[in-house]
Design an enzyme around this catalytic site. Sequence first.
Site, PDB file in Angstrom:
ATOM      1  N   ASP A  51      42.355  36.953  38.428  1.00 46.71           N
ATOM      2  CA  ASP A  51      42.169  38.007  39.424  1.00 46.71           C
ATOM      3  C   ASP A  51      41.733  37.378  40.742  1.00 46.71           C
ATOM      4  OD1 ASP A  51      42.799  39.905  37.559  1.00 46.71           O
ATOM      5  OD2 ASP A  51      40.746  40.553  37.204  1.00 46.71           O
ATOM      6  N   ASN A 164      40.373  51.470  49.458  1.00 43.31           N
ATOM      7  CA  ASN A 164      41.629  51.365  48.732  1.00 43.31           C
ATOM      8  C   ASN A 164      41.821  49.982  48.121  1.00 43.31           C
ATOM      9  OD1 ASN A 164      42.445  54.028  49.433  1.00 43.31           O
ATOM     10  ND2 ASN A 164      43.023  53.291  51.466  1.00 43.31           N
ATOM     11  N   GLN A 353      29.687  61.181  40.734  1.00 45.71           N
ATOM     12  CA  GLN A 353      30.997  60.743  41.212  1.00 45.71           C
ATOM     13  C   GLN A 353      30.875  59.799  42.405  1.00 45.71           C
ATOM     14  OE1 GLN A 353      34.319  61.409  40.426  1.00 45.71           O
ATOM     15  NE2 GLN A 353      33.737  62.350  38.489  1.00 45.71           N
ATOM     16  N   ASP A 364      38.882  48.399  29.317  1.00 47.01           N
ATOM     17  CA  ASP A 364      38.621  47.071  28.757  1.00 47.01           C
ATOM     18  C   ASP A 364      37.137  46.875  28.515  1.00 47.01           C
ATOM     19  OD1 ASP A 364      41.336  46.623  29.089  1.00 47.01           O
ATOM     20  OD2 ASP A 364      41.085  45.619  31.014  1.00 47.01           O
TER      21      ASP A 364
END
Length: 409
Positions: A51, A164, A353, A364
């Site tokens: 990653d 994002n 939230q 995972d």
Amino acid sequence: MIVYTVRLPVLSAARCSTVKKFFRHFKIHFQTIMTAPSENTLFGMGNPLLDIIAVVDKDFLNKYGLKPNDQILAEDKHKALFEEIVKRKEVEYHAGGSTQNSVKIAQWMIQKPHKVATFFGCIGTDRFGEILKKKSEEAHVDARYYEQSCEPTGTCAACITGDNRSLVANLAAAQCYKKEQHLDLDSNWDLVTKAKVYYIAMPWRNHRGEGRGGGGQSKRQSLPPGPPLSQDGFFLTVSPESMLKVAKHASQNNKLFCINLSAPFICQFFNTAMMELMPYVDILFGNETEAATFAKQLDFQTEDIGEIARLARNLPKDNPAMPRVVVFTQGKDDTVATTGEKVTMFPVLDIDQNHIVDTNGAGDAFVGGFLSELVQEHPLEECIRAGHYAANVIIRRVGCTFPEKPDFH
């Protein structure tokens, strides 16, 4: 000490010992015994990805035709992206891929001894491969990669713009695993035989985890899940013979073999291969969407997730003395699990939230938390509680990352 009672069928001494050990895992009676795991107790095999996380700008996204919130497989036009993104400021590297994430989380939850978790997968003989080996070592996972020079190390670039996150995965070497050249080697197979618990996410896929949080409220309403990143890179087509060899070893030696449905399309398009493996499965993980697709493919004629779990539990089994356990997460809703012939609901942890940063890797993490307790022979509710905790930690952070130490009691 808490003592439970249960009536068992008449079995041989060896088989009775096996049943006791398995039931003890899931608190269906017998004494709850706390045991410290040893090195190489947990074995995982899957799709290793490095990653690469970095903040980029809109010009970077436009240059490579990326959307701010998306997940795609790399094409030829994206090859230069991976070399360019590592030149950004404050680049983070992490050992990734679904199965590797789970065993990494399990090791983090356990802390010591190091190298309780072993991981097999394929990488390239390149710079990214060296970084991945270093990151696995930092996570205290005993990663024994099959290294080849035909394909580069698999990578997943996380391009961050504000809130994002655009993911670009290049599976590459992850799809090149060879049983004869790695798993079958005596030194590697010795590590397999040392393990007591085995976990493979059936498709070697990405580590997104939407809808599989199991420990926090999912962001699915605001970020609808897209297609799986690695539609052509799952383990059933990479090395099914490796899966079967490990699964049969587990069954023949009264060990626990665990798999994850991982994506609805696996149930849809690879049902035959999946069902060939199913008789050896002791613990089956999945989410509510995968469970529904699984039920449809097997003509269960029900949409009730509890009933689906019960029917999945009762599918034919190679080792009937090891009753199958089925665990289905439902994002922010209760986790469903079979306990014997019964189906039990386990509430997840509440979370504001506003505290949810990234649901990637939540599924995972749930599995990793679960496995961390399983290898210590703790009861089912403790395995699920640990899974909920791990997922709840992960969704508060970017990527499948975690603090130095868990706060799980």
